[in-house]
Structures are given as C-alpha cells and as structure tokens.
Design an enzyme around this catalytic site. Structure first.
Site, PDB file in Angstrom:
ATOM      1  N   CYS A 181       0.799  -1.239   0.000  1.00 60.18           N
ATOM      2  CA  CYS A 181       0.000   0.000   0.000  1.00 60.18           C
ATOM      3  C   CYS A 181       0.825   1.280   0.000  1.00 60.18           C
ATOM      4  O   CYS A 181       0.801   2.045  -0.958  1.00 60.18           O
ATOM      5  CB  CYS A 181      -0.917   0.006   1.220  1.00 60.18           C
ATOM      6  SG  CYS A 181      -2.090  -1.345   1.211  1.00 60.18           S
TER       7      CYS A 181
HETATM    8  N1  LIG Z   1      -2.756  -6.016   2.152  1.00 60.68           N
HETATM    9  C1  LIG Z   1      -3.222  -4.963   2.797  1.00 60.68           C
HETATM   10  O1  LIG Z   1      -2.907  -4.747   3.953  1.00 60.68           O
HETATM   11  C2  LIG Z   1      -4.164  -3.967   2.131  1.00 60.68           C
HETATM   12  C3  LIG Z   1      -4.755  -2.984   2.942  1.00 60.68           C
HETATM   13  C4  LIG Z   1      -5.650  -2.093   2.368  1.00 60.68           C
HETATM   14  C5  LIG Z   1      -5.913  -2.160   1.005  1.00 60.68           C
HETATM   15  N2  LIG Z   1      -5.322  -3.098   0.229  1.00 60.68           N
HETATM   16  C6  LIG Z   1      -5.684  -3.124  -1.188  1.00 60.68           C
HETATM   17  O2  LIG Z   1      -6.511  -4.252  -1.432  1.00 60.68           O
HETATM   18  C7  LIG Z   1      -6.258  -4.777  -2.728  1.00 60.68           C
HETATM   19  C8  LIG Z   1      -5.885  -6.250  -2.639  1.00 60.68           C
HETATM   20  O3  LIG Z   1      -4.667  -6.351  -1.903  1.00 60.68           O
HETATM   21  P1  LIG Z   1      -4.202  -7.707  -1.230  1.00 60.68           P
HETATM   22  O4  LIG Z   1      -3.098  -7.330  -0.310  1.00 60.68           O
HETATM   23  O5  LIG Z   1      -5.361  -8.486  -0.707  1.00 60.68           O
HETATM   24  O6  LIG Z   1      -3.608  -8.462  -2.519  1.00 60.68           O
HETATM   25  P2  LIG Z   1      -3.198 -10.022  -2.630  1.00 60.68           P
HETATM   26  O7  LIG Z   1      -2.198 -10.094  -3.712  1.00 60.68           O
HETATM   27  O8  LIG Z   1      -2.903 -10.568  -1.266  1.00 60.68           O
HETATM   28  O9  LIG Z   1      -4.543 -10.720  -3.110  1.00 60.68           O
HETATM   29  C9  LIG Z   1      -5.125 -10.513  -4.341  1.00 60.68           C
HETATM   30  C10 LIG Z   1      -5.781 -11.799  -4.809  1.00 60.68           C
HETATM   31  O10 LIG Z   1      -6.444 -11.512  -6.028  1.00 60.68           O
HETATM   32  C11 LIG Z   1      -6.262 -12.627  -6.883  1.00 60.68           C
HETATM   33  N3  LIG Z   1      -6.502 -12.189  -8.245  1.00 60.68           N
HETATM   34  C12 LIG Z   1      -5.678 -11.517  -9.084  1.00 60.68           C
HETATM   35  N4  LIG Z   1      -6.304 -11.280 -10.242  1.00 60.68           N
HETATM   36  C13 LIG Z   1      -7.534 -11.779 -10.145  1.00 60.68           C
HETATM   37  C14 LIG Z   1      -8.658 -11.827 -11.027  1.00 60.68           C
HETATM   38  N5  LIG Z   1      -8.596 -11.279 -12.223  1.00 60.68           N
HETATM   39  N6  LIG Z   1      -9.761 -12.439 -10.582  1.00 60.68           N
HETATM   40  C15 LIG Z   1      -9.813 -12.991  -9.353  1.00 60.68           C
HETATM   41  N7  LIG Z   1      -8.792 -12.970  -8.473  1.00 60.68           N
HETATM   42  C16 LIG Z   1      -7.668 -12.369  -8.873  1.00 60.68           C
HETATM   43  C17 LIG Z   1      -4.859 -13.099  -6.591  1.00 60.68           C
HETATM   44  O11 LIG Z   1      -4.685 -14.456  -6.984  1.00 60.68           O
HETATM   45  C18 LIG Z   1      -4.801 -12.925  -5.072  1.00 60.68           C
HETATM   46  O12 LIG Z   1      -5.244 -14.077  -4.405  1.00 60.68           O
HETATM   47  C19 LIG Z   1      -5.172  -3.888  -3.321  1.00 60.68           C
HETATM   48  O13 LIG Z   1      -5.768  -2.884  -4.081  1.00 60.68           O
HETATM   49  C20 LIG Z   1      -4.508  -3.290  -2.112  1.00 60.68           C
HETATM   50  O14 LIG Z   1      -3.914  -2.043  -2.411  1.00 60.68           O
HETATM   51  C21 LIG Z   1      -4.454  -4.028   0.768  1.00 60.68           C
END
Ligand SMILES: NC(=O)c1ccc[n+]([C@@H]2O[C@H](COP(=O)([O-])OP(=O)(O)OC[C@H]3O[C@@H](n4cnc5c(N)ncnc54)[C@H](O)[C@@H]3O)[C@@H](O)[C@H]2O)c1
Length: 428
Positions: free
Chosen positions: A260
């Site tokens: 992030c």
């Molecule tokens: N990790 C954090 O602490 C956090 C906090 C706030 C916001 N975010 C935001 O949340 C969002 C997700 O982050 P995350 O950390 O969970 O990512 P992540 O990489 O842990 O998880 C994303 C998941 O999406 C899947 N994926 C990718 N493309 C896909 C598709 N086309 N269809 C279905 N699934 C698909 C991946 O296989 C993965 O399992 C991002 O925008 C991030 O900026 C993350």
C-alpha cells in the site's frame, strides 16, 4: 444475501471469513486454483489467519470458493479485492480490476450490487470499472445494477484490527447504489461511514495512505538530521507522544514496504497530472523514503569500518525480510533493497526471518527465490560481521542477539533497553 468476494488475498480472505462468520453465504473467487484448494482443505496460506477459522466456516456451508466466475449468477452482491500495483514505469496498473470486471459482467443480473475495494485513483469505479461492467453485461449502472466503492482498511499483524469493528467508508454511484452497498456491508460490519460518491471514497483511502507516507518521510528525515546532532529520534518520538493532542507518532525505518504505502500515493500523482496538478508532498515523501536504504547501507559501512572491516568481503545478516513486524508479507519490502545494495558492494548477505522460511518466486525478486532463512543459533549469528535489523518481529529474541552478535545495526529500535557486552549497537 449471498455475496461473492473476488481476490482471496490479504484483504479478500479475512473479509470473506467475516461475512461468513456473520451468517452471510460467501462465495470466494480467485484465479489462483491453489488458494481455492487450500480453502476447501481448511488450510490457511496467510500466517495470521488460522486454518481452523477457514475450516469451520467451510464445514458450516457458509463459505465456499471457486475459480468459476459463471457462479456470480448465484449471488446478489460482488466485492472486488484484487491487486492494484504500479506498472514498471510506476504508473497505476488497474488491469486486475478490469479483468475481474470483464469476468463477472456476463453473469450480472438486474439488482446485483458490485463494490470495488482495491485501492485506486478517483474515477476508477465510476469510469473504468463501470464501462467494463456495462459493456459486458448490457446493463446500466445505477439503473439495472448497483455500483459502489468501499476501501479496505486491513491492518495485517495487528491483533486489535478486527474486520467487523473497523468503520467502513462507502461511496455509491447513485444514492440508491449507496443504500444497497450499505445493506451488503450491514450483514458483517458494525459501523459504516457513507460519503457522497465513489470518488470521495476512493480519495479517502488515498488520503489515509498519503498521510502515512508523508509522516513516515518526516520522521525519516528527522532521524538523519537528529542523528548528526547526536540526538536519538526514538527518544524524541517517545517524549513527543506524551502530548495528549495534536501529535501522532510515526516511526522511522529502512524504507517503505508492503502493498500500500509505497504504491498508492502514486495513483493520485498520476491522476493529478490529468488535471495539470503536481503532488509535491507525495513526490518529496517518496524521495526521502526511497533514500532510506542507502542511508542504512552507509551506516552498515560505518559500523564495519569501526571494526576495521570493509563492506566488501564482510558477512552481513539481514534480520527481518517481511515488510513489517509480525507478518509473512514480503511484498515491496525494503529488506530486498538492502540485500541487493549490500551484495552489489561485495558483502556476503543472508537473512533470518521466522515468518519467511524461504523466499517464494515473485516478479520482482526472482533471483532470490529459493533462498532460505538461516537458522537462529549462536554459532550462526556469531559468524556474521554485522547483523542489520530491518524488521523487528516480536518473536525474535533480541537479548540473544545482543549476546551473540559482533556488531548490530538497528533500524527499528528493537535493541532498546538491551545492552550487549561485546557488540556495538548502531542506530540507522
Ligand atoms: N494487504 C493490505 O494490507 C491492504 C490494505 C488495504 C488495502 N489493500 C488493497 O486491497 C487490494 C488487494 O490487496 P491484497 O493485499 O489483498 O492483494 P493479494 O495479492 O494478497 O490478493 C489478491 C488476490 O487476487 C487474486 N486475483 C488476481 N487477479 C484476479 C482476477 N482477475 N480475478 C480474481 N482474483 C484475482 C490473486 O490471486 C490474489 O489471491 C489492493 O488494491 C490493495 O492495495 C491491501
């Protein structure tokens, strides 16, 4: 209401569990078949989420997962939590969001609520995602289906951070979209904070992350200046923290990490250009934060020099590979930058991290894939010319480190209150 959650990663998996725990029927969707398999086997692939939680909710029939997007036709709501990284040219890459939109569009029905949670620039939901959904479904947002944005506020590694208790900011494409999206979250979240539009909700998330990035840059800058003056910034922050108003503590470190804070602010920078505005605070914070690994490596050089050693040829152990304490997430971790920079200067570098026993293959660090965390014992630790604390996991025994290591460079104040009979402790 049966709800589909797309992207079962650090955000989507805990959210799915919270919905299922609250009694909603959840269908998890991911393109990664190994995650679907793990969920059905009741196995967790995220360190701080117990497999037991997944197992009991799968067994109760409340939570199931699939790679089959046609099953979106079964649900009344879809929440999208897919990655939003930066491209190689450091521009927003919303391709995962758009691909998810394309995959679900053919299966949307009249009345389905679609909510985006991925962090992104204002306009993604009501312009980019809306266009893809309308094109693929033949339906109209705000008339046939409902569209909203609600940012995730997951705080990995913080046991106090309970999904249900964190207020949820929600912006709808229309007032009815907002009302429908609030009904979706009302199933699982205690407090909702409605805002006037998807863009206001998108901008809220960016403000939160930019605030962190700028304040971390500020203390990083002060760390360097105060250190030159012989003042310990950690002591100063502890003292400033006692002010009961108008101050919030942020801590310096070896640079920014995670999915992030190093990334999201630049989503706004990119979008601001369209409006002919510069985001100077964001750029300056980025500049200061990205200069931190260099500062830390210089400090390692000074520490070794004091022992009549050069970086070139020295053995250096990086302690902590994950980007923050007590998590197994190593995305964008500054520890990688430190590994690279020390290696470039001729050091022999290893790492120890109980949360990252082996480095998994990834796009950015493919050449480190397969490297293992070195075992924690006196003989190993004492064999290094310097130990560089990059991430301070609570489970590491810093007393042992103090009694085993020859030289310690501490970027996290992990050695606070610990004295070492033989090692000089350098703050960096
Ligand atoms: N990790 C954090 O602490 C956090 C906090 C706030 C916001 N975010 C935001 O949340 C969002 C997700 O982050 P995350 O950390 O969970 O990512 P992540 O990489 O842990 O998880 C994303 C998941 O999406 C899947 N994926 C990718 N493309 C896909 C598709 N086309 N269809 C279905 N699934 C698909 C991946 O296989 C993965 O399992 C991002 O925008 C991030 O900026 C993350």
């Amino acid at each position: 209401m049966k709800t589909a959650i797309i992207g079962l990663g650090y955000v989507g998996l805990p959210l799915s569990l919270q919905f299922a725990r609250s009694g909603a029927e959840v269908l998890g969707l991911d393109v990664d078949a190994s995650k679907i398999e793990a969920i059905h086997a009741g196995r967790s692939y995220i360190h701080h989420i117990p497999g037991e939680d997944i197992k009991s909710l799968v067994e109760s029939g409340k939570f199931s997962a699939t790679t089959d997007f046609s099953r979106v036709s079964e649900v009344g709501a879809v929440i999208i939590c897919v990655p939003t990284p930066l491209s190689q040219n450091r521009e927003p890459d919303i391709s995962y969001v758009l691909k998810s939109g394309e995959a679900i569009a053919p299966y949307l029905k009249k009345g389905t609520v679609v909510i985006l949670e991925s962090t992104t620039y204002p306009g993604t939901t009501d312009e980019d995602l809306r266009a893809v959904l309308e094109k693929g479904s033949g339906l109209v947002a705000g008339e046939d289906f409902h569209l909203a944005f609600s940012p995730e506020r997951e705080d990995p590694g913080n046991p106090q951070s309970v999904v249900a208790k964190i207020p949820k900011v929600i912006g709808g494409f229309t007032p009815v979209c907002l009302e429908k999206a609030m009904a979706v979250y009302g199933q699982a979240i205690d407090r909702m904070v409605p805002v006037s539009s998807c863009r206001a909700a998108e901008a809220t998330k960016l403000l939160e992350n930019i605030f962190r990035s700028v304040n971390i840059a500020l203390v990083n800058e002060l760390k360097v200046v105060y250190s030159a003056m012989g003042i310990d910034v950690w002591e100063v922050i502890e003292a400033a923290k006692t002010k009961p108003f108008g101050y919030m503590a942020f801590y310096p470190g070896p640079g920014l990490g995670g999915h992030c804070i190093p990334i999201d602010p630049f989503y706004l920078t990119w979008k601001a250009r369209e409006y002919e505005h510069a985001t100077r605070f964001i750029e300056l914070a980025g500049e200061i934060n990205t200069s931190m690994p260099r500062h830390v490596v210089e400090r390692v050089g000074e520490a070794l020099n004091a022992d009549r050693k050069a970086v070139n040829g020295s053995k250096v152990l990086i302690l902590g590979l994950a980007y923050k304490a007590n998590v197994d997430d190593d995305r964008e971790s500054p520890s990688y930058k430190l590994l690279e920079m020390l290696k470039e200067r001729g050091a022999e570098v290893d790492y120890h991290d109980p949360f990252v026993p082996v480095i998994k293959p990834s796009r950015e660090h493919s050449h480190w894939a397969g490297t293992k965390s070195v075992p924690w014992n006196e003989a190993n630790i004492a064999s290094y010319d310097a130990v560089l604390i990059s991430t301070a996991h609570d489970c590491v025994n810093y007393e042992e480190l103090g009694s085993w290591a020859h030289c310690i460079v501490d970027t996290r104040n992990a050695m606070k209150g610990i004295t070492s009979p033989q090692a000089k402790i350098w703050k960096a």
